[in-house]
Design a protein around this motif. Sequence first.
Motif, mmCIF file in Angstrom:
data_model
loop_
_atom_site.group_PDB
_atom_site.id
_atom_site.type_symbol
_atom_site.label_atom_id
_atom_site.label_comp_id
_atom_site.label_asym_id
_atom_site.label_seq_id
_atom_site.Cartn_x
_atom_site.Cartn_y
_atom_site.Cartn_z
ATOM 1 N N GLU A 1 -17.180 5.726 -7.635
ATOM 2 C CA GLU A 1 -16.051 6.645 -7.606
ATOM 3 C C GLU A 1 -15.963 7.405 -8.919
ATOM 4 O O GLU A 1 -16.508 6.983 -9.940
ATOM 5 C CB GLU A 1 -14.745 5.876 -7.413
ATOM 6 N N LYS A 2 -15.265 8.506 -8.897
ATOM 7 C CA LYS A 2 -15.045 9.289 -10.104
ATOM 8 C C LYS A 2 -14.277 8.437 -11.109
ATOM 9 O O LYS A 2 -13.290 7.815 -10.781
ATOM 10 C CB LYS A 2 -14.240 10.544 -9.774
ATOM 11 N N GLY A 3 -14.778 8.425 -12.331
ATOM 12 C CA GLY A 3 -14.135 7.600 -13.350
ATOM 13 C C GLY A 3 -14.691 6.200 -13.394
ATOM 14 O O GLY A 3 -14.243 5.378 -14.178
ATOM 15 N N GLY A 4 -15.704 5.894 -12.537
ATOM 16 C CA GLY A 4 -16.315 4.566 -12.550
ATOM 17 C C GLY A 4 -17.133 4.363 -13.799
ATOM 18 O O GLY A 4 -17.535 5.311 -14.465
ATOM 19 N N ARG A 5 -17.430 3.106 -14.115
ATOM 20 C CA ARG A 5 -18.161 2.803 -15.334
ATOM 21 C C ARG A 5 -19.650 2.998 -15.134
ATOM 22 O O ARG A 5 -20.191 2.741 -14.062
ATOM 23 C CB ARG A 5 -17.856 1.362 -15.762
ATOM 24 N N GLU A 6 -20.316 3.426 -16.173
ATOM 25 C CA GLU A 6 -21.750 3.719 -16.112
ATOM 26 C C GLU A 6 -22.548 2.426 -16.151
ATOM 27 O O GLU A 6 -22.280 1.533 -16.933
ATOM 28 C CB GLU A 6 -22.137 4.610 -17.297
ATOM 29 N N SER B 1 -7.110 6.264 -10.068
ATOM 30 C CA SER B 1 -8.488 6.745 -10.101
ATOM 31 C C SER B 1 -9.308 6.208 -8.935
ATOM 32 O O SER B 1 -10.463 6.561 -8.766
ATOM 33 C CB SER B 1 -9.153 6.341 -11.424
ATOM 34 N N SER B 2 -8.717 5.336 -8.127
ATOM 35 C CA SER B 2 -9.427 4.722 -7.011
ATOM 36 C C SER B 2 -8.556 4.785 -5.758
ATOM 37 O O SER B 2 -7.332 4.895 -5.843
ATOM 38 C CB SER B 2 -9.767 3.258 -7.338
ATOM 39 N N PHE B 3 -9.180 4.712 -4.589
ATOM 40 C CA PHE B 3 -8.390 4.736 -3.351
ATOM 41 C C PHE B 3 -7.627 3.427 -3.166
ATOM 42 O O PHE B 3 -6.670 3.353 -2.398
ATOM 43 C CB PHE B 3 -9.289 5.018 -2.134
ATOM 44 N N TRP B 4 -8.052 2.364 -3.882
ATOM 45 C CA TRP B 4 -7.305 1.099 -3.856
ATOM 46 C C TRP B 4 -7.576 0.332 -5.132
ATOM 47 O O TRP B 4 -8.701 0.253 -5.608
ATOM 48 C CB TRP B 4 -7.729 0.240 -2.664
ATOM 49 N N ARG B 5 -6.510 -0.207 -5.737
ATOM 50 C CA ARG B 5 -6.634 -1.052 -6.913
ATOM 51 C C ARG B 5 -5.884 -2.356 -6.672
ATOM 52 O O ARG B 5 -4.887 -2.387 -5.939
ATOM 53 C CB ARG B 5 -6.060 -0.357 -8.153
ATOM 54 N N GLN B 6 -6.352 -3.403 -7.300
ATOM 55 C CA GLN B 6 -5.766 -4.723 -7.093
ATOM 56 C C GLN B 6 -4.386 -4.839 -7.730
ATOM 57 O O GLN B 6 -3.562 -5.652 -7.307
ATOM 58 C CB GLN B 6 -6.690 -5.795 -7.674
ATOM 59 N N TYR B 7 -4.119 -4.019 -8.725
ATOM 60 C CA TYR B 7 -2.842 -4.101 -9.428
ATOM 61 C C TYR B 7 -2.512 -2.743 -10.039
ATOM 62 O O TYR B 7 -3.370 -1.888 -10.237
ATOM 63 C CB TYR B 7 -2.895 -5.171 -10.527
ATOM 64 N N MET C 1 0.839 -1.202 0.000
ATOM 65 C CA MET C 1 0.000 0.000 0.000
ATOM 66 C C MET C 1 0.871 1.248 0.000
ATOM 67 O O MET C 1 1.883 1.326 0.691
ATOM 68 C CB MET C 1 -0.914 0.002 1.222
ATOM 69 N N GLY C 2 0.461 2.223 -0.815
ATOM 70 C CA GLY C 2 1.185 3.479 -0.880
ATOM 71 C C GLY C 2 2.211 3.555 -2.000
ATOM 72 O O GLY C 2 2.830 4.606 -2.195
ATOM 73 N N LEU C 3 2.391 2.464 -2.744
ATOM 74 C CA LEU C 3 3.374 2.467 -3.825
ATOM 75 C C LEU C 3 2.731 2.526 -5.205
ATOM 76 O O LEU C 3 3.387 2.273 -6.207
ATOM 77 C CB LEU C 3 4.273 1.228 -3.729
ATOM 78 N N MET C 4 1.467 2.866 -5.255
ATOM 79 C CA MET C 4 0.798 3.039 -6.544
ATOM 80 C C MET C 4 1.165 4.415 -7.082
ATOM 81 O O MET C 4 0.369 5.356 -7.091
ATOM 82 C CB MET C 4 -0.707 2.883 -6.392
ATOM 83 N N LYS C 5 2.404 4.533 -7.552
ATOM 84 C CA LYS C 5 2.941 5.804 -8.015
ATOM 85 C C LYS C 5 3.609 5.605 -9.375
ATOM 86 O O LYS C 5 4.142 4.533 -9.659
ATOM 87 C CB LYS C 5 3.973 6.352 -7.029
ATOM 88 N N GLU C 6 3.603 6.663 -10.183
ATOM 89 C CA GLU C 6 4.198 6.564 -11.506
ATOM 90 C C GLU C 6 5.700 6.294 -11.436
ATOM 91 O O GLU C 6 6.236 5.530 -12.242
ATOM 92 C CB GLU C 6 3.935 7.828 -12.323
ATOM 93 N N GLU C 7 6.382 6.893 -10.469
ATOM 94 C CA GLU C 7 7.829 6.667 -10.358
ATOM 95 C C GLU C 7 8.136 5.207 -10.048
ATOM 96 O O GLU C 7 9.129 4.645 -10.536
ATOM 97 C CB GLU C 7 8.443 7.574 -9.284
ATOM 98 N N VAL C 8 7.263 4.551 -9.276
ATOM 99 C CA VAL C 8 7.434 3.126 -8.993
ATOM 100 C C VAL C 8 7.168 2.322 -10.265
ATOM 101 O O VAL C 8 7.918 1.395 -10.608
ATOM 102 C CB VAL C 8 6.488 2.676 -7.861
ATOM 103 N N GLY C 9 6.102 2.681 -10.976
ATOM 104 C CA GLY C 9 5.779 1.992 -12.219
ATOM 105 C C GLY C 9 6.873 2.139 -13.252
ATOM 106 O O GLY C 9 7.202 1.187 -13.970
ATOM 107 N N ARG C 10 7.464 3.317 -13.331
ATOM 108 C CA ARG C 10 8.539 3.550 -14.299
ATOM 109 C C ARG C 10 9.751 2.673 -13.976
ATOM 110 O O ARG C 10 10.367 2.083 -14.877
ATOM 111 C CB ARG C 10 8.926 5.039 -14.283
ATOM 112 N N THR C 11 10.083 2.569 -12.692
ATOM 113 C CA THR C 11 11.223 1.740 -12.282
ATOM 114 C C THR C 11 10.974 0.269 -12.609
ATOM 115 O O THR C 11 11.851 -0.425 -13.133
ATOM 116 C CB THR C 11 11.492 1.907 -10.776
ATOM 117 N N LEU C 12 9.771 -0.219 -12.305
ATOM 118 C CA LEU C 12 9.449 -1.617 -12.572
ATOM 119 C C LEU C 12 9.411 -1.891 -14.073
ATOM 120 O O LEU C 12 9.848 -2.955 -14.538
ATOM 121 C CB LEU C 12 8.110 -1.969 -11.934
#
Length: 301
Positions: free
Chosen positions: A256-261, A159-165, A132-143
């Motif tokens: 949530e904002k960005g959720g599907r209709e 777009s969400s307070f928590w995502r599975q991946y 938790m807390g590592l859902m960041k672009e800099e982390v994604g770029r490194t990986l």
Amino acid sequence: MAHPNLEGLSLNEEGDEGFVFDFEEDGDEQVDLRWCLVGRFLCERAIHFNSMKIRMAELWNPVKGVTIKEARAGTFLFHFAHPLDMEVVLNGGPWVFDNNTLILEQVQLGMQIEQIPLFHVPIWVKVHNLPMGLMKEEVGRTLANYLGSFLEYDKNNNSSFWRQYMRIRVRMDVRKPLKKDTRMKNKEGEWCTVNFKYEKLGVFCFICGIMGHAENKCEVRYAMEQDDGTREWTEDIRAEPRRQGGRTVSKWLREEKGGREVHGGGDKAAQANVLAGSQSRGPTNAELAGNGQEKIPTINQ
């Protein structure tokens, strides 16, 4: 009849520097090669050309059309009539035909077809089990740079307070084994394992982890003294397709904002995904083998 003096004549005289031409496109008669892609399918066998070009055209749906030719055995040219159509194809990959991944590169003026390297493919990768807390672009770029080369960070990751991946787009070298996981430290300083799952993954080998062949064609397997059945890779590295069908809703549940209709218990995004999934499958070998005649694959509606 006098004979010419051929003494000292050479077809490859020293000092013959050859020719240098201008590769700028001049004149209306020349096709704009900037809108042309060259590609090959990552497989061990020949591709059924006529079925492939129909399938790819139906998958891409280019507004201005596309012309597909076989430049040489196993290498294809895709010429688009408009650059926007070409960009959609380049940005929408990976593309798969009959479970074989298509490698594409833009044609470069002055380069011979065989000199254009066709070893990299863009793939969306899902990173599971992030602390938790590592859902960041800099982390994604490194990986992404650990897996290959970073291309894109999915904006929906945050777009969400928590995502599975976490979802990242990576330029992968198809000559290298797929990475299954890696380790990273959590906030308490303990090592944890994150797993990688690859979207639209075509044929790959469970023994060596390289895309483009199955284990029955693997050189590593043929080099074994005895195959004990141990496999380092499994189907687990394939990303599961997105959920399809309807879902239950409640008037008390806040999207949530960005959720599907959602209307009437149906999921528009899921329904669209069903259609897209049905069109992304290439024709199987069985579909092409009937009565020794060419069968043109139908497009599911």
